[in-house]
Scaffold this motif. Sequence first.
Motif, PDB file in Angstrom:
ATOM      1  N   LEU A  27      37.380  45.305  37.735  1.00  0.00           N
ATOM      2  CA  LEU A  27      37.687  46.460  38.577  1.00  0.00           C
ATOM      3  C   LEU A  27      38.274  46.014  39.918  1.00  0.00           C
ATOM      4  N   GLN A  28      37.748  44.942  40.476  1.00  0.00           N
ATOM      5  CA  GLN A  28      38.297  44.418  41.729  1.00  0.00           C
ATOM      6  C   GLN A  28      39.733  43.928  41.520  1.00  0.00           C
ATOM      7  N   ARG A  29      39.987  43.284  40.395  1.00  0.00           N
ATOM      8  CA  ARG A  29      41.341  42.815  40.058  1.00  0.00           C
ATOM      9  C   ARG A  29      42.287  44.008  39.930  1.00  0.00           C
ATOM     10  N   ALA A  30      41.844  45.039  39.206  1.00  0.00           N
ATOM     11  CA  ALA A  30      42.670  46.233  39.022  1.00  0.00           C
ATOM     12  C   ALA A  30      42.953  46.895  40.368  1.00  0.00           C
ATOM     13  N   MET A  31      41.961  46.952  41.225  1.00  0.00           N
ATOM     14  CA  MET A  31      42.137  47.542  42.552  1.00  0.00           C
ATOM     15  C   MET A  31      43.175  46.737  43.341  1.00  0.00           C
ATOM     16  N   ALA A  32      43.042  45.420  43.332  1.00  0.00           N
ATOM     17  CA  ALA A  32      43.955  44.558  44.086  1.00  0.00           C
ATOM     18  C   ALA A  32      45.389  44.641  43.559  1.00  0.00           C
ATOM     19  N   LYS A  33      45.545  44.863  42.262  1.00  0.00           N
ATOM     20  CA  LYS A  33      46.875  44.934  41.642  1.00  0.00           C
ATOM     21  C   LYS A  33      47.369  46.370  41.477  1.00  0.00           C
ATOM     22  N   SER A  34      46.672  47.316  42.100  1.00  0.00           N
ATOM     23  CA  SER A  34      47.019  48.749  42.018  1.00  0.00           C
ATOM     24  C   SER A  34      47.160  49.226  40.574  1.00  0.00           C
TER      25      SER A  34
END
Length: 166
Positions: A80-87
């Motif tokens: 989820l943090q990765r998805a957030m960082a990569k929009s």
Amino acid sequence: MTIRWIENVSMSDVHLGHHSDLGENCMLIRISDPAYGFYPTKRTFKEVYEFEFLDAEDEDKFDDDFKISDAQAQHLVQLLQRAMAKSMNVLVHCHAGICRSGAVTEVGTMMGFTATERFRQPNLRVKHKMMKALGWTYDSDEPKTSVGGWISDGGVWLPDNVGEQQ
């Protein structure tokens, strides 16, 4: 500001493509019972991750090896943090699309994703383990709650979109 969406759905919804079109920049998180496997997806996703654990709460009498582990919760949080960082938008499925995927969606909304307001009744073990992985506190006596639905005259909790085709 980019709005990042998160949606919880059932395994069959992903197989049939009955979910929101979250675009090309979408991560799929798949959760299945151990040894159950996964159906093929109708749509293509930029990134796909698979997890196996039961929809079991702490008090359920299943061996802990079949319940979500701390490592799995940490991995879900990192995704989820990765998805957030990569929009990236996130689609999460479990068997029925309500409890395990609902917990991931619930934590995702707490992290800043916008939920599509599908019906969910988060598995508290999954939710609390993910919150712990984030370093957040939680109420260990939190009651089960439901989001995104209504109660029929017969006292049955149903999704808002019952009977609708997406």
